[in-house]
Scaffold this motif. Structure first.
Motif, mmCIF file in Angstrom:
data_model
loop_
_atom_site.group_PDB
_atom_site.id
_atom_site.type_symbol
_atom_site.label_atom_id
_atom_site.label_comp_id
_atom_site.label_asym_id
_atom_site.label_seq_id
_atom_site.Cartn_x
_atom_site.Cartn_y
_atom_site.Cartn_z
ATOM 1 N N UNK A 15 7.577 5.826 -3.960
ATOM 2 C CA UNK A 15 8.625 5.895 -4.973
ATOM 3 C C UNK A 15 8.653 7.236 -5.709
ATOM 4 N N UNK A 16 7.510 7.919 -5.801
ATOM 5 C CA UNK A 16 7.457 9.157 -6.581
ATOM 6 C C UNK A 16 7.426 10.424 -5.726
ATOM 7 N N UNK A 17 6.966 10.302 -4.480
ATOM 8 C CA UNK A 17 6.789 11.483 -3.644
ATOM 9 C C UNK A 17 8.037 12.336 -3.511
ATOM 10 N N UNK A 18 7.821 13.667 -3.550
ATOM 11 C CA UNK A 18 8.899 14.655 -3.452
ATOM 12 C C UNK A 18 9.825 14.668 -4.671
ATOM 13 N N UNK A 19 9.525 13.839 -5.658
ATOM 14 C CA UNK A 19 10.297 13.872 -6.905
ATOM 15 C C UNK A 19 9.388 14.352 -8.040
ATOM 16 N N UNK A 20 8.259 13.670 -8.205
ATOM 17 C CA UNK A 20 7.211 14.109 -9.129
ATOM 18 C C UNK A 20 5.885 13.919 -8.419
ATOM 19 N N UNK A 21 4.831 14.471 -8.987
ATOM 20 C CA UNK A 21 3.508 14.334 -8.389
ATOM 21 C C UNK A 21 2.948 12.942 -8.665
ATOM 22 N N UNK A 22 2.749 12.098 -7.641
ATOM 23 C CA UNK A 22 2.246 10.743 -7.865
ATOM 24 C C UNK A 22 0.902 10.712 -8.581
ATOM 25 N N UNK A 23 0.091 11.760 -8.399
ATOM 26 C CA UNK A 23 -1.234 11.766 -9.020
ATOM 27 C C UNK A 23 -1.170 11.887 -10.539
ATOM 28 N N UNK A 81 0.880 3.471 -12.130
ATOM 29 C CA UNK A 81 1.893 2.452 -11.849
ATOM 30 C C UNK A 81 1.617 1.217 -12.706
ATOM 31 N N UNK A 82 2.646 0.673 -13.342
ATOM 32 C CA UNK A 82 2.504 -0.516 -14.186
ATOM 33 C C UNK A 82 2.594 -1.758 -13.305
ATOM 34 N N UNK A 96 0.843 -1.198 0.000
ATOM 35 C CA UNK A 96 0.000 0.000 0.000
ATOM 36 C C UNK A 96 0.879 1.249 0.000
ATOM 37 N N UNK A 97 0.521 2.219 -0.827
ATOM 38 C CA UNK A 97 1.269 3.468 -0.885
ATOM 39 C C UNK A 97 2.570 3.385 -1.643
ATOM 40 N N UNK A 98 2.770 2.314 -2.421
ATOM 41 C CA UNK A 98 4.040 2.144 -3.130
ATOM 42 C C UNK A 98 4.287 3.285 -4.114
ATOM 43 N N UNK A 99 3.255 3.695 -4.830
ATOM 44 C CA UNK A 99 3.459 4.753 -5.824
ATOM 45 C C UNK A 99 3.910 6.042 -5.158
ATOM 46 N N UNK A 100 3.262 6.393 -4.072
ATOM 47 C CA UNK A 100 3.637 7.615 -3.360
ATOM 48 C C UNK A 100 5.039 7.489 -2.775
#
Length: 1003
Positions: free
Chosen positions: A594-602, A606-607, A588-592
């Motif tokens: 890996x992407x948080x603070x680098x690009x906007x996860x929204x 995720x593939x 849970x929350x894997x996308x956030x």
């Protein structure tokens, strides 16, 4: 022997050894395995410093069942490579590995769920993956012990596993290199699809079996024709061809009734042939080849039951027309050829789909079907025209790509090979069901074609058809969005020494960087890579390494920003996989994370597809050869060794993967072996009951017999095995074992203080050393070239023909009866040399037996033949003039022994020592050679007379030993009671009943 003659038996130097005649391998081999583990043989070999590396990289077997005989063949071959390279002076490391991800394991867990009434899709994905991991771990432990039982050496405590956390990290990193270098793309194209497993398959996961398919011949009606075609028809008419309806007067276009010409074309039918009727609803074109000769054919007669009508006109390839119309039940007298049809005319025709205007279809098939040219069309079979459904065939797809017609692709078939709900009439019907059996789709399409007059013939044929390697069920070509590695796009990594694209690098590597054993392997892999399409990387499953990438919401796959390419994101993923494994992707929350603070996860999706398991195993060079301290210094293996099927499997995927990430092949050499068959040459099958289990062989014969079967076989072809073959192998083993037993007895209590310098040895011993030097070269060359059959045959023949039947036979007398003579010391020195050569030459093959032989002579807590190198052989042992002389001696000996065998068969003598033959030799050089050696000892007779006199008529002759005749004579004298020679001086010495030699030996 008289009452006064002593019994001299106890005075003989008879061989002394406790080495048993019966091997008892099944019971004794496990103890040697325990001993090797206890004394740490593999680790002790690693302590030898300053040796050049030799790295055989293990192609990982799949962790999902007991070993079969093919596994045994593969692992024994690898072990013989590693051991022989080690004993020739290398540091030959071997890291066994296992392939742990993928469908077969996932399928087993699903089966367990179904038995318990559970649905896989209702189980949390991480829980499901953990059960897959546990399943693989269990089989790894089982297979490890089974491999070790075969005597395979290696780093068994620390193998590599594709499901280890570090391995999963590296696999993801290797995938991200494709992401970053621009070769990764998402495309919608036809791929091999398994309806049973509900996933895309790569070519490496396909095997071909006979399959019975429907065959149909379908006419596509011409509904329109361009002006170009009409004009061409007019030009043909003006040149004097058959009349064209609509032309009233010759000479100008004004007299042509174009509407009538058009009407004559419209209604003509282009006939296609296919073995996949289910693809007809997805037809979008008909292809022809401009290089083929086509004709227009008219039906002039018909039988009572026939789907064609008189007056019908068909376009067909000329070479196939009679065959096609014959399938429609027409005799050659029932049709006629009207004229040639050119490629320009074909290109101008527009056709109707066979289901055009079908009731209940709401116009679904009411589109125009163009005629297109394609080089893939042939007139070898079919009709000369190819039904083209770009969503269900590679050639079909390429034709549409070349024309930019990607908007015409269909999506009519779902993941279970069912027609999707939007397809009229056929929605829900499957091509194949979940068990791989034929569904209702083909029959329904055929029935509907019959209903609308859309067939001229039908039938069934058995042909080679693609099946899933694992489920053994047939597959289909299906258009579906997948992830691909582009093999013809320049790789943006700057590693261009061997080419700028993956394909170029692979083909260059094959030709310039890799040694192929056998050489035919080069041709097979080269042709496969030369013709292959882009690599399908994605699978729609759960147990594996995910495609660690993100796509931008709202972007198209062709947009530059569709894929997120960010090194910081990649680093986060790698760090998480190292600590938690690939399960981190599913938390849970894997996308956030890996992407948080680098690009906007929204902004990103995720593939969740997983990587093709061939990408896993293709990446092993990175986390084994590159990353492990016992890997390869440059990350490149000296050898990959697998079965011939791996040209489309591991050899192939490793080549593509490495060429995409490191710019070249990950191996310097590739060795391929054949498949295992039963004794009759049939493929092994549990249903046929002709399988041979490695476990059964080791329990009955021992692992060394299985290893010897491998060594005696030509592994470059398919290998046969069965009860009778194994009996023959066991017989060869017994003969070799007897040779080693004799040597052990002959060198009992020998030590270096008794060693004789070769210069001081008799000629016979120096000749044996010459043969040893020759054979040492053969053995080393054979091992270097992985020619184990050649090595064993040469060593075996040497043992049986040159040692047992020649040298040992001659020197038994000196060994048993001589005192401490120079001759006996020389013979024992040579036999000590033979012992060291034979045990080390054969140790890579007969790992248990040679250890037994070694320990019989050199016992000790840490002693092992597998810690010893093959001894260096002095070059000055080679003596060609001496060898030439002794070849003459041996030829003459053959004539004598053959002559004595006649006397023995006729019961004139019982033993050769009763003879003193007269040997007539025509050639002066041979006669001189025989007189310079103790020829009576060499012939094992009590005496021999050598003469150059003409041979009498009664002399025994052998055609293959020209110029030598043997006249039998009995030996003169009495029989020595110690050595059994018949000599005139027996009884004239201090010791009763002895000859001078034996009397001196007694002192």
């Amino acid at each position: 022997m008289t009452d006064q003659t002593p019994d001299y038996k106890d005075t003989l130097n008879l061989p002394k050894t406790d080495f048993p005649m019966r091997a008892g391998l099944p019971k004794r081999e496990p103890a040697w395995l325990e001993r090797w583990e206890k004394i740490g043989v593999y680790d002790r070999l690693r302590e030898k410093e300053g040796r050049p590396d030799f790295v055989l990289h293990d192609g990982p077997p799949y962790a999902n069942g007991n070993l079969h005989i093919g596994h045994a063949l593969n692992k024994v071959l690898k072990d013989m490579v590693v051991r022989s390279q080690q004993m020739m002076g290398h540091d030959a490391r071997y890291i066994p590995g296992w392939d742990c991800h993928g469908l077969p394991i996932e399928w087993k867990i699903e089966e367990q769920y179904r038995q318990k009434g559970k649905n896989k899709d209702e189980v949390p994905v991480i829980d499901f993956r953990q059960e897959c991991r546990k399943f693989a771990e269990g089989w790894i432990d089982v297979q490890r012990e089974e491999f070790k039982r075969l005597g395979v050496t290696g780093n068994w405590p620390d193998p590599y596993l594709t499901m280890n956390f570090h391995a999963e990290r590296v696999i993801a990193e290797e995938f991200q290199k494709f992401l970053m270098n621009g070769t990764l793309y998402q495309g919608s194209k036809p791929v091999m699809w398994s309806p049973v497993e509900k996933t895309a398959l790569a070519e490496a996961e396909i095997e071909y079996h006979d399959h019975k398919s429907h065959t149909i011949w379908v006419p596509f009606k011409v509904v329109d024709v361009s002006e170009n075609s009409i004009q061409h028809a007019m030009e043909v008419q003006f040149e004097g061809s058959d009349p064209i309806p609509g032309r009233q007067n010759a000479g100008n276009w004004d007299d042509v009734d174009m509407a009538k010409v058009r009407s004559e074309w419209v209604g003509t039918k282009v006939v296609i042939w296919t073995t996949t009727p289910w693809t007809i609803p997805s037809n979008k074109a008909v292809a022809y080849n401009p290089a083929i000769s086509y004709g227009l054919y008219e039906i002039t007669g018909r039988p009572e039951e026939c789907w064609v009508r008189i007056g019908d006109r068909y376009l067909l390839a000329d070479t196939l027309a009679e065959e096609v119309l014959g399938k429609a039940r027409l005799e050659p007298t029932m049709f006629r050829r009207l004229r040639d049809v050119t490629a320009d005319e074909l290109a101008s025709l527009t056709l109707a789909h066979p289901f055009r205007g079908l009731d209940g279809a709401d116009g679904f098939w009411d589109y125009d079907v163009p005629m297109i040219d394609g080089d893939h069309v042939t007139d070898d079979a079919g009709t000369g025209f190819v039904h083209t459904a770009p969503s269900h065939g590679q050639d079909d797809y390429e034709c549409f790509v070349a024309r930019g017609w990607m908007d015409r692709m269909t999506h009519n078939v779902g993941e279970e090979s069912e027609f999707l709900p939007h397809v009229p009439i056929f929605a829900g019907l499957q091509v194949f069901d979940r068990k791989g059996k034929e569904g209702k789709a083909n029959a329904a399409v055929i029935d509907k074609l019959v209903e609308v007059g859309g067939l001229i013939a039908r039938g069934r044929m058995t042909h080679s058809y693609p099946h899933s390697w694992r489920s053994k069920a047939p597959v289909i070509y299906r258009n579906t969005p997948q992830w691909f590695a582009a093999i013809d796009k320049p790789v943006g990594d700057g590693q261009d020494d061997y080419g700028t694209t993956i394909r170029q690098r692979a083909l260059t590597s094959i030709d310039q960087l890799v040694k192929w054993t056998p050489q035919t392997g080069r041709n097979r892999l080269y042709s496969m890579i030369e013709a292959r399409p882009d690599w399908v990387l994605s699978r729609q499953r759960a147990w594996g390494v995910p495609l660690t990438c993100f796509t931008k919401k709202g972007a198209l796959p062709t947009d530059d920003d569709f894929l997120l390419r960010n090194t910081d994101v990649n680093a986060r993923i790698a760090e998480a996989f190292e600590a938690e494994g690939a399960d981190a992707w599913y938390k849970d929350g894997a996308k956030e994370r890996f992407l948080g603070n680098i690009v906007n996860p929204d902004d990103y999706d995720q593939v969740f597809d997983i990587l093709d398991v061939w990408f896993d195993s293709g990446s092993t060079h990175a986390f084994v050869l590159r990353d492990r301290p016992d890997g390869a210094m440059d990350g490149i293996a000296d050898l990959y060794l697998e079965g011939t099927d791996q040209h489309r499997g591991w050899f192939h995927s490793s080549m593509l993967q490495a060429c995409g990430t490191k710019g070249r092949a990950p191996y310097r050499g590739v060795l391929t072996h054949g498949f295992t068959l039963d004794e009759k040459g049939n493929k092994m099958s549990k249903s046929l009951g002709n399988t041979v289990s490695p476990d059964d062989v080791t329990k009955q014969y021992g692992a060394d017999i299985l290893r010897l079967w491998v060594a005696q076989s030509d592994y470059t072809a398919d290998l046969r095995i069965g009860a009778e073959i194994l009996k023959g192998v066991a017989d060869s083993y017994r003969r070799l074992r007897n040779t080693m037993r004799y040597l052990l007895g002959a060198v009992a209590h020998y030590d270096d203080s008794q060693r004789v310098d070769p210069a001081d040895m008799p000629e016979l011993e120096r000749y044996v050393l010459h043969r040893l030097a020759e054979l040492d070269h053969v053995v080393r060359k054979g091992y270097a070239e992985y020619n184990f059959q050649g090595v064993f045959q040469q060593v075996f023949n040497f043992c049986t023909l040159e040692l047992s039947a020649f040298y040992f036979d001659i020197r038994k007398d000196a060994l048993y009866c001589d005192g401490d003579t120079a001759r006996r010391r020389a013979a024992r020195t040579v036999m000590d040399i033979l012992f060291h050569r034979l045990t080390t030459w054969l140790a890579p093959i007969l790992v248990f037996t040679m250890e037994e032989v070694w320990l019989e002579r050199f016992p000790g807590e840490s002693s092992s033949v597998h810690l010893i190198d093959i001894p260096d052989t002095p070059k000055d042992w080679l003596n060609e003039p001496l060898a030439a002389k002794w070849q003459m001696v041996r030829r003459a000996r053959r004539a004598v022994t053959a002559a004595l065998e006649v006397q023995r068969t006729d019961k004139v003598i019982g033993a050769s020592l009763e003879a003193a033959p007269v040997v007539h030799v025509r050639d002066a050089e041979m006669l001189a050679a025989l007189k310079s050696v103790p020829f009576e000892d060499i012939c094992i007779t009590s005496d021999v007379q050598l003469t150059g006199d003409p041979m009498p008529n009664e002399a025994f002759r052998m055609p293959e030993v020209e110029g030598v005749g043997v006249v039998f004579e009995k030996a003169d004298g009495d029989k020595c009671q110690r050595c059994w020679k018949i000599l005139p001086d027996v009884g004239t010495h201090q010791h009763p009943g002895t000859c001078k030699r034996c009397n001196d030996a007694l002192g």
